[in-house]
Structures are given as C-alpha cells and as structure tokens.
Design a protein around this motif. Structure first.
Motif, PDB file in Angstrom:
ATOM      1  N   PRO A 140       0.809  -1.233   0.000  1.00 15.98           N
ATOM      2  CA  PRO A 140       0.000   0.000   0.000  1.00 15.98           C
ATOM      3  C   PRO A 140       0.836   1.273   0.000  1.00 15.98           C
ATOM      4  N   ASP A 188      -5.026   0.747  -4.751  1.00 18.39           N
ATOM      5  CA  ASP A 188      -5.442  -0.175  -3.698  1.00 18.39           C
ATOM      6  C   ASP A 188      -5.797  -1.512  -4.342  1.00 18.39           C
ATOM      7  N   ARG A 190      -7.150  -5.328  -2.773  1.00 15.48           N
ATOM      8  CA  ARG A 190      -7.435  -6.200  -1.635  1.00 15.48           C
ATOM      9  C   ARG A 190      -8.217  -7.417  -2.109  1.00 15.48           C
ATOM     10  N   TYR A 219     -11.049  -6.214  -4.767  1.00 20.73           N
ATOM     11  CA  TYR A 219     -11.285  -4.766  -4.781  1.00 20.73           C
ATOM     12  C   TYR A 219     -10.046  -4.118  -5.378  1.00 20.73           C
ATOM     13  N   GLN A 221      -8.536  -0.458  -6.911  1.00 20.36           N
ATOM     14  CA  GLN A 221      -8.696   0.979  -7.198  1.00 20.36           C
ATOM     15  C   GLN A 221      -7.505   1.438  -8.024  1.00 20.36           C
ATOM     16  N   GLN A 236     -14.697  -3.835  -8.687  1.00 17.08           N
ATOM     17  CA  GLN A 236     -14.965  -4.920  -7.735  1.00 17.08           C
ATOM     18  C   GLN A 236     -15.567  -6.088  -8.489  1.00 17.08           C
TER      19      GLN A 236
ATOM     20  N   GLU B 179     -17.525   3.935   0.858  1.00 13.67           N
ATOM     21  CA  GLU B 179     -16.095   4.215   1.033  1.00 13.67           C
ATOM     22  C   GLU B 179     -15.813   4.483   2.503  1.00 13.67           C
ATOM     23  N   ASN B 182      -9.215   4.113   5.465  1.00 11.56           N
ATOM     24  CA  ASN B 182      -8.396   2.921   5.581  1.00 11.56           C
ATOM     25  C   ASN B 182      -7.039   3.324   6.132  1.00 11.56           C
ATOM     26  N   ASN B 185      -3.827   2.242   4.560  1.00  8.04           N
ATOM     27  CA  ASN B 185      -3.361   2.916   3.345  1.00  8.04           C
ATOM     28  C   ASN B 185      -3.158   4.412   3.541  1.00  8.04           C
ATOM     29  N   GLY B 192      -9.696   9.252  -1.421  1.00  6.59           N
ATOM     30  CA  GLY B 192      -8.273   8.929  -1.395  1.00  6.59           C
ATOM     31  C   GLY B 192      -8.095   7.442  -1.560  1.00  6.59           C
ATOM     32  N   ASN B 193      -7.240   6.867  -0.757  1.00  6.95           N
ATOM     33  CA  ASN B 193      -6.991   5.449  -0.879  1.00  6.95           C
ATOM     34  C   ASN B 193      -7.828   4.642   0.102  1.00  6.95           C
ATOM     35  N   GLY B 194      -9.021   5.117   0.407  1.00  8.99           N
ATOM     36  CA  GLY B 194      -9.867   4.423   1.362  1.00  8.99           C
ATOM     37  C   GLY B 194     -10.406   3.128   0.801  1.00  8.99           C
ATOM     38  N   ALA B 195     -10.735   2.192   1.720  1.00 13.98           N
ATOM     39  CA  ALA B 195     -11.350   0.947   1.292  1.00 13.98           C
ATOM     40  C   ALA B 195     -12.736   1.257   0.747  1.00 13.98           C
ATOM     41  N   PHE B 196     -13.174   0.478  -0.209  1.00  8.61           N
ATOM     42  CA  PHE B 196     -14.487   0.731  -0.811  1.00  8.61           C
ATOM     43  C   PHE B 196     -15.206  -0.582  -1.050  1.00  8.61           C
ATOM     44  N   ARG B 197     -16.500  -0.508  -1.206  1.00 12.44           N
ATOM     45  CA  ARG B 197     -17.298  -1.673  -1.551  1.00 12.44           C
ATOM     46  C   ARG B 197     -18.493  -1.237  -2.379  1.00 12.44           C
TER      47      ARG B 197
END
Lengths: 243, 266
Positions: A140, A188, A190, A219, A221, A236, B179, B182, B185, B192-197
């Motif tokens: 990361p 990113d 994951r 996931y 990005q 995703q 979002e 994270n 990161n 930014g580089n945040g986790a997302f779903r």
C-alpha cells in the motif's frame, strides 16, 4: 507562366494601360483584406476543431492503453483463481505463532506477506495439480503489485525461473517480481476470501460456515500515471474457484 | 465553299468567342455570398469535428463498461457460488431441503425457480462480515450473499431508455458505493486510498451513512429452462443472467448482460 504574366504587365504599362492583366478588374485592397479576414476566421474555427480532435484522440488512446493494462491484470488474477484453488494451507498458518518456515511444505507460504482471509493485500493460490503456487501481494505504501511463483520439484518448493532469491523488484522483497504497469497506477488492491476456512479440512466438517464453495472478492482501485488522463476507477468483482 | 478543315477552325473560333463572352459577362461572388458560404462551410466542419470528438469520447467511455462487467460478473459468480455451495451443504439445487420447499437459504423466493415458470428478477445482497462458525440454526449469518426478489418483468427491456434506468433505480436495483477510511493505506478517507465496496441495499434495509448511489443498477435474472418436475427432464437447468445498466457520458442507456446456464450437477 509567371514570366508571361510579368511580361504582359510590363508591356501594358509601357503602352499606357493600367497594370491589370487583359483589362480584367482585380481585387481592391479592401476586398483582399476582407477576404483574408473571413478566411482567417474560418481557418481559426477549423484549426480549433482540428486541435480538439487531436487532443481527444490522444486522450482516448492513452485511456485505451490504461484500459488494456487493467484488463490484462484483471485477467491474470481471474486465471490464477479459476485455474487453481485458494492456498488455504498457507492462510491457516496465521493462527500459529511458532512457525518453522524452513519446513519444506511451508516454503511457498512466505512469512513476510501479511496473512489473513479478510480483505487483505495478498492472494495465495495453488494450481489444481498442487505443483505450482503463486502469491500476488500489494504494497500500500509503495503502491506496487508484486508476484512470486513457486514450483514443486521432487517434493521441494523452488522459485520459478525468473524469480530469484535475493532479487527484489520495486521494494517487493526477496524472490518477488514487480507487476510492472507503464500507464496504470494501482492505488489499492485487496482480496477477500470466502469461506474463511478450508472446506476440506477435517476440523471444518462440522462447521457449516466453511462448507461453501471457495471464492475471492477482489477490490481494485486504479488511476493513471499519465498527466492528461485523469480518472479514479473502483473495480470490484467476485471469482469462484473452479477446482 | 469552305472545306471541312475550314469548318472545324471556324467552329473552334466560335467556341472561343462564346467562352470569352461568357467569361467577361460572369459575375463574381458578392461579399454576403462569400460570408454565407464560408459560414455554412465553417458550421459543417465544426459540427463534423464535434461529432468525431463525441465518437472518440464515447469510445473512451469503455472504462465504465469495465466496472459494469466486474459487477455483472460478481452477480453471475454469486449464483454459481450458491449452486456449488448447495451441493457441499447437502441441499437441493435451489437451496431447499426435503419435501418442504417453501424456503431457500439464499432468499425465500429462489425456491420457486425449481419448477418451470416465467423468469424472475432479484437483487444481490452481500453480507461483508459473515460469521465464521455456524450450525444449522444460524447458517444464514454465515452466508456472504443472498437474493432478494424485485418487482421487475422482462417488459422493461422492450424499450430500454432513460426511463427504464429510472425504473430500475426506483425498484431498488441501484448499486451503492461505500467508502471508508483505511488507516492501513494512510487514512486518506473518501476519494483517497480508502477501502471501498459496491453493494446493493435491500428494500427494508437502511442506507449506510457512508454509502452513495452510483450510476450502475444491477439485476439477477433467473429463468428455469428445465425442471425434473417435468416427466422427460433428467436434470434441473437454470439460466442465470446478470444485468448491469448505466448511462454513458452522453446520457444514453448502456447495458452489460452476462449469461450462463447452471445445471444441477450433484
């Protein structure tokens, strides 16, 4: 031709006539200036349109390059997952604290990668025949995707050709190669592995939570390394293991 | 009496004179004519250039279709996961067990697809934090995905337009993007580089505060092709389609459909 026109003009002047060829009326200065101005306006509009086309074409080409790299990487992960299986053996070591990584079977597990089945930055797969395994790892901080591949030769796990001990690309660590992207910036990556336990393990037989078909949710990005192409894409998907 | 050669020469002379006369009489274009013609030409060139630019930009819009493909694949693979897990759990093809087929573990409505009937549409709901220890009584808590029936029929595709996109969104098919910060990161947070779903939200579920609607909508279509309830059928076959829709940069509706036939291989 030019010589002929000049001669005729000179002859006309000598004979006392105006300098107009064949007595035809020419353009006046005002007419000429107006014509040039109109032409310039037209040319300006046309040139702007032309430049816009060139710019758009360039951006579209660069976007396509990024798109191709993205597709290539997604296909790579898809193939690794579908053609192989989740290497649960390595993942289950995260509950143990006194691992002996010199043991033959553990060599492929790589103690330096962060373990975990839930949305971690690495994916470990093993081929259907159990003779080759791979690790995809994302760093990361460095925003680097790393690869490591092992092959089982006579019950001994060895790095595949091109993955040398002591060789580290892009800060990936010993034995890793960097998954190089010319235009794509991976921000990113994951992987979430389900179920969170090996369905075939003896201890899991009574736990219905593990009696599910293994699958990976990815996931990803990404952005662009090219200044003129700006985008932030969040991808995703879900991949079931076919073995 | 003129000879033939003289006649030809005379004819040529006449032609020449006529041309000269016409040339001398010819009027040049006036200024308004020139301005109008150039304006028309400029309009044609700029509109053609604009059209070309739009075409190129539309081509670049393919990146959105990649995200849509990923979401569609998630839908298709989820149903495949359900089918395969049914076999591992010792359940019937549709996720039911025994003679009472009123309820499937993947959503009560899927049971109805075991018999031949019209196609039906579903949302794909995800449980991103399933329990890791489950028995028969709390199995639903351990399942990462489930289906929820939506009131949509095949008629929606007969005239697929912007209104259809609205209808899909109103029916609950909208995909949301969640979002989060994270820390791993760098904790740059949303954007930014945040986790997302990406996720879909059930009709009775509340929308998480950090979830925002995306341009995508997703539906799972199940169509029973063959059922062992029929006299000649030897295996159940279910046609699964995962459909993702969105509007492109020019506002036109786009659609990705991934289809697979799943059989009861158990």
């Amino acid at each position: 031709m030019i010589k002929k026109i000049i001669n005729r003009t000179v002859a006309a002047k000598r004979s006392g006539h105006s300098g107009r060829v064949g007595g035809l009326a020419g353009f006046t200065l005002i007419e000429l200036l107006l014509a040039i101005s109109i032409f310039m306006v037209f040319m300006l509009a046309a040139t702007n349109s032309f430049l816009e086309i060139i710019r758009t074409q360039k951006t579209a080409n660069e976007t396509r390059l990024i798109y191709a790299e993205l597709r290539n990487f997604v296909d790579y992960v898809t193939n690794e997952t579908r053609e192989g299986a989740i290497d649960y053996f390595c993942y289950q070591q995260d509950t143990l604290t006194d691992l002996d990584y010199t043991a033959a079977s553990l060599v492929r597990c790589d103690e330096n990668a962060e373990f975990g089945l839930s949305a971690k930055n690495n994916l470990r797969t093993i081929s259907a025949d159990g003779l080759s395994s791979s690790i995809i790892k994302f760093l990361p901080q460095e925003q680097t995707v790393c690869l490591k591949r092992y092959r089982n030769v006579n019950n001994s796990w060895q790095l595949e050709e091109g993955y040398g001990e002591g060789v580290s690309e892009g800060g990936c660590g010993s034995g890793y190669k960097e998954f190089a992207f010319a235009n794509l910036a991976v921000r990113d990556l994951r992987f979430e592995i389900l179920p969170a336990g090996d369905p075939s393990a003896a201890a899991a037989q009574t736990n219905l939570a593990t009696q599910l078909k293994p699958m990976v949710r990815m996931y990803l990005q990404v952005g662009s390394k090219i200044d003129t192409v700006k985008f932030d894409l969040k991808y995703q998907t879900l991949l079931t293991v076919r073995n | 009496m003129p000879t033939g050669r003289q006649n030809i020469a005379k004819g040529r002379q006449l032609q020449k004179n006529r041309f000269r006369k016409r040339f001398k009489q010819a009027r040049a274009f006036t200024l308004p004519e020139v301005i109008v013609s150039f304006s028309v030409l400029a309009m044609v060139v700029t509109s053609a250039a604009g059209l070309l630019t739009v075409v190129i930009r539309t081509n670049a819009d393919n990146v959105n279709s990649l995200v849509a493909n990923g979401l569609a694949q998630e839908g298709l693979e989820s149903v495949r996961f359900m089918r395969d897990s049914n076999a591992l759990l010792g359940l019937d093809f549709d996720g039911t067990k025994g003679t009472v087929k009123s309820q499937s573990i993947w959503g009560a409505e899927w049971a109805a697809t075991n018999v031949l009937g019209p196609s039906s549409y579903y949302l794909l709901l995800s449980n991103f934090e399933p329990q890791v220890n489950c028995g028969v009584n709390n199995l639903a808590d351990c399942l990462p995905v489930s289906l929820k029936s939506v009131d949509i029929t095949d008629d929606i595709w007969t005239e697929f337009n912007v209104i259809s996109l609205e209808q899909l969104a109103n029916a609950g098919a909208r995909v949301y993007l969640r979002e989060q910060n994270n820390e791993q990161n760098g904790g740059q947070g949303s954007g930014g580089n945040g986790a997302f779903r990406y996720m879909q939200i059930g009709p009775n579920d509340s929308q998480p505060a950090d979830a925002r609607p995306t341009q995508y909508s997703r539906l799972i279509r199940l169509e029973p092709l063959q059922s062992t309830d029929e006299p000649d059928a030897v295996v159940d076959v279910l046609r699964v389609s995962s459909i993702v829709t969105w509007a492109d940069a020019n506002g036109r509706p786009r659609k990705v459909v991934l289809t697979s036939d799943l059989t009861d291989w158990k």
